[in-house]
Design a protein around this motif. Structure first.
Motif, PDB file in Angstrom:
ATOM      1  N   ALA A 123      60.552   2.502  52.521  1.00 56.85           N
ATOM      2  CA  ALA A 123      61.309   3.696  52.155  1.00 56.85           C
ATOM      3  C   ALA A 123      62.624   3.236  51.528  1.00 56.85           C
ATOM      4  N   LEU A 124      63.070   3.924  50.516  1.00 59.49           N
ATOM      5  CA  LEU A 124      64.372   3.670  49.907  1.00 59.49           C
ATOM      6  C   LEU A 124      65.326   4.804  50.267  1.00 59.49           C
ATOM      7  N   GLU A 178      63.637   8.207  51.193  1.00 56.55           N
ATOM      8  CA  GLU A 178      63.916   8.783  52.503  1.00 56.55           C
ATOM      9  C   GLU A 178      64.198  10.279  52.382  1.00 56.55           C
ATOM     10  N   GLU A 179      64.819  10.673  51.283  1.00 58.20           N
ATOM     11  CA  GLU A 179      65.150  12.080  51.088  1.00 58.20           C
ATOM     12  C   GLU A 179      63.907  12.953  50.961  1.00 58.20           C
ATOM     13  N   ASP A 180      62.785  12.362  50.566  1.00 58.04           N
ATOM     14  CA  ASP A 180      61.541  13.113  50.387  1.00 58.04           C
ATOM     15  C   ASP A 180      60.631  13.067  51.612  1.00 58.04           C
ATOM     16  N   THR A 181      61.013  12.310  52.622  1.00 59.12           N
ATOM     17  CA  THR A 181      60.138  12.128  53.783  1.00 59.12           C
ATOM     18  C   THR A 181      59.694  13.442  54.426  1.00 59.12           C
ATOM     19  N   PRO A 182      60.561  14.462  54.563  1.00 60.47           N
ATOM     20  CA  PRO A 182      60.092  15.699  55.209  1.00 60.47           C
ATOM     21  C   PRO A 182      58.852  16.306  54.552  1.00 60.47           C
ATOM     22  N   LEU A 184      56.659  14.499  52.724  1.00 64.16           N
ATOM     23  CA  LEU A 184      55.617  13.488  52.544  1.00 64.16           C
ATOM     24  C   LEU A 184      55.131  12.854  53.845  1.00 64.16           C
ATOM     25  N   TRP A 185      55.728  13.228  54.971  1.00 65.91           N
ATOM     26  CA  TRP A 185      55.490  12.494  56.208  1.00 65.91           C
ATOM     27  C   TRP A 185      54.010  12.270  56.539  1.00 65.91           C
ATOM     28  N   PRO A 186      53.155  13.280  56.545  1.00 68.36           N
ATOM     29  CA  PRO A 186      51.735  13.023  56.845  1.00 68.36           C
ATOM     30  C   PRO A 186      51.090  12.068  55.838  1.00 68.36           C
ATOM     31  N   GLU A 187      51.491  12.173  54.574  1.00 64.03           N
ATOM     32  CA  GLU A 187      50.946  11.282  53.554  1.00 64.03           C
ATOM     33  C   GLU A 187      51.426   9.846  53.762  1.00 64.03           C
ATOM     34  N   ILE A 188      52.665   9.694  54.193  1.00 63.22           N
ATOM     35  CA  ILE A 188      53.201   8.360  54.470  1.00 63.22           C
ATOM     36  C   ILE A 188      52.411   7.704  55.593  1.00 63.22           C
ATOM     37  N   LEU A 189      52.165   8.462  56.652  1.00 68.35           N
ATOM     38  CA  LEU A 189      51.379   7.938  57.773  1.00 68.35           C
ATOM     39  C   LEU A 189      49.994   7.488  57.310  1.00 68.35           C
ATOM     40  N   GLN A 190      49.355   8.325  56.496  1.00 74.02           N
ATOM     41  CA  GLN A 190      48.007   7.999  56.020  1.00 74.02           C
ATOM     42  C   GLN A 190      48.021   6.800  55.073  1.00 74.02           C
ATOM     43  N   THR A 191      49.011   6.735  54.213  1.00 71.06           N
ATOM     44  CA  THR A 191      49.103   5.651  53.243  1.00 71.06           C
ATOM     45  C   THR A 191      49.303   4.310  53.934  1.00 71.06           C
ATOM     46  N   THR A 291      54.050   1.526  43.500  1.00 68.63           N
ATOM     47  CA  THR A 291      53.687   2.944  43.506  1.00 68.63           C
ATOM     48  C   THR A 291      54.767   3.723  44.240  1.00 68.63           C
ATOM     49  N   LEU A 292      55.286   4.749  43.604  1.00 68.90           N
ATOM     50  CA  LEU A 292      56.319   5.596  44.202  1.00 68.90           C
ATOM     51  C   LEU A 292      55.704   6.918  44.594  1.00 68.90           C
ATOM     52  N   LEU A 293      55.670   7.182  45.897  1.00 64.29           N
ATOM     53  CA  LEU A 293      55.170   8.476  46.367  1.00 64.29           C
ATOM     54  C   LEU A 293      56.220   9.540  46.124  1.00 64.29           C
ATOM     55  N   GLU A 294      55.800  10.650  45.540  1.00 65.94           N
ATOM     56  CA  GLU A 294      56.742  11.735  45.234  1.00 65.94           C
ATOM     57  C   GLU A 294      56.139  13.074  45.662  1.00 65.94           C
ATOM     58  N   PRO A 295      56.998  14.029  46.027  1.00 62.85           N
ATOM     59  CA  PRO A 295      56.497  15.371  46.406  1.00 62.85           C
ATOM     60  C   PRO A 295      55.799  16.031  45.231  1.00 62.85           C
TER      61      PRO A 295
END
Length: 295
Positions: A123-124, A178-182, A184-191, A291-295
Motif C-alpha cells: 500500500a502507498l 491507502e486512501e482507497d482502501t475503504p 478496495l478492502w475485500p479486493e485487497i484481501l483476495q488479491t 499493477t495499481l488497484l483503483e476503485p
C-alpha cells in the motif's frame, strides 16, 4: 509454489490484513493457501535473507525454510506479511528516497525462494499524510531521524518502485493507495491471499469498525450477508454508498486529515505534496510489472 509478500508500507495496515487472513486459515487451507503466524517468520525471514544474500540457494534451501513454517504438504501459495523486510522505522526515508534499501532487501528475500513464484503487495500513502504520521510514531526517532537531509518535495514512490523492479525484474508488484482502501478492502484481501473470488472471507467487516457506530456497522454487515454482490465493481459501489451514509463524520474528516503538520507546512505546501503524489501515481502505473488497484 507462489510466495505472496505483503510488505506494508509502514503505517498503512497495522496487521489488519494478516489478522483477517489468519482468521480464515481453515477456509484458505482448503484452497491450498497457507498463512503462517507472523511470530514464526518475521525476524527469521529478515535475518535469513541477510545471512543468505551471498550464498547459493536451491530447492532444498526453500524446502527447509518452508518445512519449519507450514503444517500442510499440499500448499500452493504462502502469504507472508512483514513491513520490516524493507526497513525499520528509522530507515524509511534517507537522502530524498523512500526505503533506500528496498531493492536490495527485496532481492535478498526473493533469493530465499528460488523455486517459487514470488509476488509483492504494497500500500502507498500520500507523503503529506505519511511523513507526519511517521514522525509522530515514537519508533521513528522524530523529525531529525526520519527526514535525514531529505526534502519532502523530492520524495517519490515511483523512484522506490523502479529500484525494486530493477533488483527483482521478474517479481510482479501489486499496489493500492491507502486512501482507497475503504473501497478496495475485500479486493485487497483476495488479491494478496489468492483465494477464490467467489468465496467471502469471514470478518472482513472488522476493518470498518472504527469508521462507524456499532449500530451502523451491524447494518452494513447484515446487508452484505443478505445481499451477495455481483462482482467487485458492484461491491465498491455499495461500499461507497454505505460509507457516505454510515461513516461517522469525524471518521471521514480524519481520513483526509493530517495528524500534525510539520513546522512550516502551510496548506499550500500540503496541496503541492498531494499534487506531486497524484502525478507520481500516473508514473507508477507505467512501470513494467506493476499493477495499481483503483476503485
Amino acid at each position: 509454489m507462489e510466495i505472496a509478500l505483503h510488505l506494508g508500507v509502514h503505517l498503512t495496515d497495522n496487521d489488519q490484513l494478516v489478522r483477517c487472513l489468519m482468521r480464515n486459515r481453515g477456509v484458505l487451507a482448503q484452497q491450498g493457501i497457507a498463512v503462517p503466524p507472523t511470530g514464526s517468520y518475521r525476524m527469521q525471514l529478515r535475518q535469513l535473507s541477510h545471512d543468505m544474500a551471498d550464498q547459493t540457494t536451491d530447492a532444498a534451501t526453500q524446502e527447509a525454510l518452508l518445512d519449519g513454517l507450514l503444517e500442510a504438504d499440499d500448499v500452493r501459495r504462502v502469504v507472508f506479511s512483514s513491513e520490516y523486510l524493507l526497513a525499520t522505522h528509522q530507515w524509511i526515508v534517507v537522502n530524498d528516497q523512500f526505503y533506500p534499501n528496498a531493492g536490495k532487501h527485496l532481492a535478498q528475500a526473493v533469493h530465499l525462494f528460488p523455486e517459487a513464484e514470488v509476488r509483492v503487495y504494497l500500500a502507498l500513502r500520500n507523503p503529506a499524510h505519511f511523513l507526519p504520521a511517521l514522525i509522530k510514531d515514537e519508533r521513528s526517532g522524530g523529525a531529525a531521524t526520519v527526514l535525514k537531509n531529505s526534502d519532502p518535495l523530492n520524495l517519490r514512490w515511483s523512484e522506490m518502485l523502479l529500484r525494486m523492479h530493477d533488483a527483482a525484474p521478474d517479481v510482479p508488484i501489486t499496489l493500492w493507495c491507502e486512501e482507497d482502501t475503504p473501497l478496495l478492502w475485500p479486493e485487497i484481501l483476495q488479491t494478496v491471499s489468492g483465494h477464490d473470488p467467489k468465496a467471502e472471507l469471514e470478518g472482513w467487516f472488522a476493518w470498518y469498525w472504527e469508521m462507524m457506530t456499532p449500530k451502523t456497522h451491524e447494518a452494513m454487515r447484515r446487508y452484505f450477508n443478505r445481499n451477495p454482490v455481483v462482482d467487485a465493481a458492484h461491491r465498491r459501489r455499495i461500499l461507497g454508498a454505505m460509507l457516505e451514509k454510515f461513516a461517522r463524520p469525524e471518521a471521514r474528516s480524519e481520513a483526509g486529515a493530517i495528524d500534525a503538520p510539520l513546522p512550516g507546512w502551510s496548506g499550500e505546501y500540503i496541496d503541492v505534496l498531494t499534487e506531486l503524489y497524484q502525478q507520481d501515481l500516473d508514473l507508477i502505473s507505467a512501470i513494467p510489472g506493476v499493477t495499481l488497484l483503483e476503485p
